[in-house]
Design an enzyme around this catalytic site. Structure first.
Site, PDB file in Angstrom:
ATOM      1  CB  SER A 189     -64.201 -19.863 -15.079  1.00 33.74           C
ATOM      2  OG  SER A 189     -64.568 -20.955 -15.848  1.00 33.74           O
ATOM      3  CG  ASP A 341     -69.084 -18.017 -21.148  1.00 34.68           C
ATOM      4  OD1 ASP A 341     -68.779 -19.210 -21.282  1.00 34.68           O
ATOM      5  OD2 ASP A 341     -68.993 -17.400 -20.061  1.00 34.68           O
ATOM      6  CG  HIS A 371     -65.491 -18.985 -20.412  1.00 32.69           C
ATOM      7  ND1 HIS A 371     -66.490 -18.900 -19.480  1.00 32.69           N
ATOM      8  CD2 HIS A 371     -64.491 -19.681 -19.811  1.00 32.69           C
ATOM      9  CE1 HIS A 371     -66.138 -19.536 -18.379  1.00 32.69           C
ATOM     10  NE2 HIS A 371     -64.924 -20.018 -18.543  1.00 32.69           N
TER      11      HIS A 371
END
Ligand SMILES: *[C@@H]1O[C@H](CO)[C@@H](O)[C@H](O)[C@H]1NC(C)=O
Ligand SMILES: *[C@@H]1O[C@H](CO)[C@@H](O)[C@H](O)[C@H]1NC(C)=O
Ligand SMILES: *[C@@H]1O[C@H](CO)[C@@H](O)[C@H](O)[C@H]1NC(C)=O
Ligand SMILES: *[C@@H]1O[C@H](CO)[C@@H](O)[C@H](O)[C@H]1NC(C)=O
Length: 401
Positions: A189, A341, A371
């Site tokens: 991320s 995501d 995600h």
């Protein structure tokens, strides 16, 4: 009585969220995902409420909620775990106990959390790093960089660069018996953002060029210029990470001024001088046809925000906006993207751009991926998906590092 009805109200809303929050059809273990998604949405709801009544800031509610997952450095039968500092930067080291003749590879781990949350000491990351160290007989270094909004851009990045440069010193590598030719930087991320940036910076630094063998980016966010990519539109409400939450947090890395986060959400935050940078994030050019669907490219609206934030045009915040010539020298790259995501397209565009630049790259796209799944490998929620992602990434490391 008031407290009880408040709790009752809370659970009713939680339950409603669980039942009604739509999750994509092909997702595995949909009830677990719904449950986690509902918890996060509830936390966001409570955080907004608390912020509005002046009780706590939005991000503080999340910080409090995640603090329970911090772990102590506990060694096990295979790995010695140590918290220490690289100069001033706090790091957690995972050192295999196994006797081995030669030198070991090393993985430098940069955690996610939108620059505001998280730590390499969070249980899921601690578990991943322990697992990696044991599985690969590798030294793993988790970097606990400074977080926003207390420390703004580029504090997090500076800590990562500084910590990595400290580790790359000959005497440090010798101390941990690390093979200097087998070092990888990995992050998920916003950790992926930091990895992409650090790798670019090191490659441009004559003293550190070619010192990193590989970079691994797991569902990374890579730019803040266009916040209206197809994945931003399709997964605006998550699962797990919503567009609103993502940009609210990331904008805190730049400023606490709410004007910026509101402008980012309207996609009207970039200055006129940034026009030439949009060629590097143009999804209409770089996204494979399959992901364009029926989306229509809209030209950016520039110059609407009065305040100027130089960080918005900085390649160290949006590593996707460097030119092709700067991409060419990048090392072996692994990118994992997830279909469901909100930041999916950042990763997909980087894949296209790196391939065009001739960088050696492995891309795993997970069709039923969401995600943050890599963080759901410890209590309270275990997702098969998280373990599958871990295994994909680890087997790439086994073959390539
Ligand atoms: C130690 O390593 C062995 C072999 O990989 C594994 O079976 C065992 O579960 C590991 N122990 C811990 C505590 O992770
Ligand atoms: C690392 O540095 C911080 C502040 O600079 C200090 O509080 C902490 O005790 C140090 N930790 C170790 C393990 O040396
Ligand atoms: C983005 O790409 C499309 C299609 O190639 C093009 O029409 C548009 O002008 C581009 N916009 C920018 C800002 O690069
Ligand atoms: C931005 O600046 C212009 C001119 O200085 C002013 O007219 C406008 O009201 C300002 N907009 C905002 C949102 O502050």
């Amino acid at each position: 009585m008031g407290y009880k009805s408040l709790c009752f109200g809370f659970f009713c809303v939680l339950f409603a969220y669980c039942v009604y929050s739509p999750v994509p059809e092909n997702i595995e273990e949909p009830w677990k995902v719904r449950f986690m998604d509902a918890i996060i949405k509830m936390t966001s709801f409570v955080a907004t409420l608390f912020e509005n009544i002046g009780l706590m800031k939005y991000e503080e509610v999340f910080l409090t909620a995640t603090a329970v997952y911090l772990t102590k450095p506990i060694s096990d039968e295979n790995i010695t775990v140590i918290d220490t500092n690289f100069s001033d930067i706090p790091v957690r080291l995972y050192l295999p106990k196994r006797m081995s003749e030669g030198q070991r590879p090393a993985i430098i781990f940069i955690h996610g959390g939108a620059f505001v949350l998280g730590s390499c000491k969070i249980s899921a990351y601690d578990y991943l790093n322990r697992w990696t160290a044991n599985k690969l007989d590798a030294v793993v270094v988790g970097i606990d960089y400074r977080l926003a909004p207390q420390y703004h851009f580029p504090a997090a990045l500076e800590d990562c660069v500084f910590g990595i440069k400290f580790f790359l010193q000959d005497k440090v590598l010798v101390e941990y018996r690390v093979d200097p030719s087998r070092i990888c930087i990995m992050g998920d991320s916003s950790g992926g953002t930091l990895v992409a940036t650090v790798t670019q910076l090191l490659q441009n630094d004559p003293e550190f060029k070619d010192r990193i063998k590989a970079q691994a980016l797991i569902y990374p966010g890579l730019q803040l210029l266009d916040t209206f990519l197809p994945s931003h539109r399709e997964y605006e409400h998550g699962p797990i990470l919503s567009r609103g939450m993502a940009f609210k947090f990331v904008s805190l890395y730049v400023t606490e001024d709410k004007v910026l986060s509101q402008a980012i959400l309207r996609n009207e935050h970039m200055p006129r001088e940034s026009k030439h940078l949009f060629q590097f994030v143009n999804w209409s050019d770089f996204l494979p046809e399959k992901y364009k669907k029926n989306h229509v490219y809209t030209e950016p609206i520039l110059g609407k925000l009065n305040a100027s934030y130089p960080a918005l045009m900085d390649t160290r915040l949006s590593p996707l906006i460097v030119s092709d010539s700067q991409l060419q020298s990048l090392p072996l790259t692994y990118i994992l993207t997830c279909e469901h995501d909100v930041v999916r397209d950042d990763g997909l565009i980087y894949v296209t751009r790196l391939r065009n630049a001739g960088v050696q790259i492995t891309h795993d796209h997970i069709e039923e991926g969401i995600h943050g799944a890599l963080s759901f490998t410890r209590a309270p929620v275990f997702l098969h998906l998280g373990f599958r992602m871990r295994d994909k990434y680890i087997s790439w490391l086994e073959e390539n590092l």
